[in-house]
Motif scaffolding. Structure first.
Motif, mmCIF file in Angstrom:
data_model
loop_
_atom_site.group_PDB
_atom_site.id
_atom_site.type_symbol
_atom_site.label_atom_id
_atom_site.label_comp_id
_atom_site.label_asym_id
_atom_site.label_seq_id
_atom_site.Cartn_x
_atom_site.Cartn_y
_atom_site.Cartn_z
ATOM 1 N N ILE A 154 0.959 -1.140 -0.399
ATOM 2 C CA ILE A 154 -0.546 -0.075 -0.178
ATOM 3 C C ILE A 154 0.882 0.912 -0.135
ATOM 4 C CG2 ILE A 154 -1.663 1.437 1.220
ATOM 5 C CD1 ILE A 154 -2.875 -1.542 2.477
ATOM 6 N N GLU A 155 0.718 1.891 -1.233
ATOM 7 C CA GLU A 155 1.774 3.232 -0.579
ATOM 8 C C GLU A 155 0.299 4.570 -0.477
ATOM 9 O OE1 GLU A 155 2.514 4.160 -4.980
ATOM 10 O OE2 GLU A 155 4.161 2.437 -4.736
ATOM 11 N N GLY A 159 3.344 9.137 1.809
ATOM 12 C CA GLY A 159 4.820 8.560 1.515
ATOM 13 C C GLY A 159 4.294 7.793 2.404
ATOM 14 N N GLY A 160 5.233 6.976 1.697
ATOM 15 C CA GLY A 160 5.646 5.625 2.661
ATOM 16 C C GLY A 160 5.039 4.216 2.040
ATOM 17 N N THR A 161 5.288 3.300 2.599
ATOM 18 C CA THR A 161 4.644 2.310 1.936
ATOM 19 C C THR A 161 4.003 1.035 3.284
ATOM 20 O OG1 THR A 161 6.564 1.039 1.208
ATOM 21 C CG2 THR A 161 5.282 2.103 -0.314
#
Length: 351
Positions: A154-155, A159-161
């Protein structure tokens, strides 16, 4: 007709007959799954239907687990999980666990229909946005990703996953099939490059168009470079054609009740159905005659020949039968002799 022998598979709704308990109905179906495994059939699928007096297949994953534990080689799966009733993550977790229980033998057949009346549908879909039918295509993609050994990522917009896995250390995944009885399901399966099954046992209407849409619009994937499909059908085989026709009566009467919106009851025995034969009007009789015309009913030899011709006509190498044979009063409630002999006689004649 060619000399080909289509593979035989089973669709089970876990029918509940008059005087039978749910425990007895489930025991009968699990015994039937074992027999299908012994006979060398290809796959055994459980349907999802809710709040019906004559149907005990409400939770396919539970039944699949029980059938997998009692079999050794046959593929077991859902025909199908009605996805709008459930969270995609829960479905992915359930079938990843099933794949861990029986590696290489699990099929995840997914459908879009509710499988029940509006009240039960509302109760099942209290989970909110996960039950949004419009998001069905995305939910299919999500499940395929989550059950894979690689999992899904999941993005976040900020920002970040975030990684999501249906089970921690999978090495294999269940095979996903898309089920349906409409142009929509055929086109979606083609677009996603998924194996597809048209629910021909419901009515048989629209089969030619659905298969044409699926095959002509199919987008190849690495996992499935060619379109892959098989057909479902209602079938009854017995030592004599007369017995087969008798065993068809209870389920035909159930079909007429459904189509005429009559109160549903547990499946009648053959004797009960014959005794009540006069309680349907002309329309009911017409419904039963129309359904019977599309079923495969007769001796093992005749049914096998008809199924072989059916498979040849539509270019498939597998037929999944729903063995809809009714029971006689004196037959054991924790077994299904009529359904078992259907599998035995047809598989023998096809071999």
């Amino acid at each position: 007709m060619s000399d080909s022998h289509p593979a035989l598979s089973v669709l089970d709704l876990v029918p509940v007959r008059s005087g039978q308990t749910s425990a007895e109905a489930v025991a009968a179906s699990l015994s039937l799954a074992q027999r299908a495994d012994e006979l060398g059939l290809r796959r055994y699928w459980f349907a999802e239907h809710h709040n019906m007096p004559a149907v005990a297949s409400t939770t396919p994953p539970v039944l699949i687990a029980a059938a997998a534990a009692r079999t050794s080689r046959i593929r077991v799966g859902s025909g199908g999980v009605m996805l709008p009733n459930h969270s995609p993550l829960v479905v992915a977790e359930q079938f990843a666990a099933l794949e861990a229980l029986a590696p290489g033998r699990i099929d995840l057949g997914i459908g879009r229909a509710p499988g029940s009346d509006p009240v039960i549908t509302q109760l099942l879909r209290m989970s909110g946005t996960t039950s949004d039918v419009e998001r069905f295509p995305q939910h299919i993609r999500d499940i395929r990703a989550i059950v894979s050994p690689e999992g899904a990522t999941i993005e976040f917009a900020s920002g970040g996953t975030y990684d999501v896995h249906a089970t921690p250390a999978a090495t294999t995944a269940p095979e996903v099939w898309l089920l349906g009885s409409s142009d929509y399901s055929a086109q979606l399966a083609a677009a996603l490059g998924l194996p597809y099954v048209f629910a021909n046992h419901f009515s048989g209407e629209g089969l030619e168009r659905a298969l044409d849409l699926y095959r002509s619009q199919y987008r190849a994937t690495d996992a499935h470079p060619e379109p892959r499909t098989f057909l479902t059908a209602n079938a009854i085989a017995a030592p004599t054609a007369e017995e087969a026709e008798e065993r068809a009566i209870p389920q035909l009467r159930m079909m007429a009740r459904l189509r005429q919106n009559r109160p549903l009851v547990a499946l009648e025995t053959v004797e009960q159905a014959r005794a009540a034969a006069s309680d349907f009007d002309a329309l009911g009789d017409q419904i039963m005659a129309g359904a019977r015309a599309k079923w495969f009913v007769g001796t093992g030899t005749s049914v096998a020949a008809e199924l072989r011709a059916f498979a040849d006509r539509w270019g498939v190498d597998e037929v999944m039968i729903s063995p809809v044979a009714g029971s006689y009063d004196d037959e054991p409630r924790d077994a299904a002799p009529g359904r078992a002999q259907t599998l035995e006689l047809v598989s023998s004649a096809l071999s």
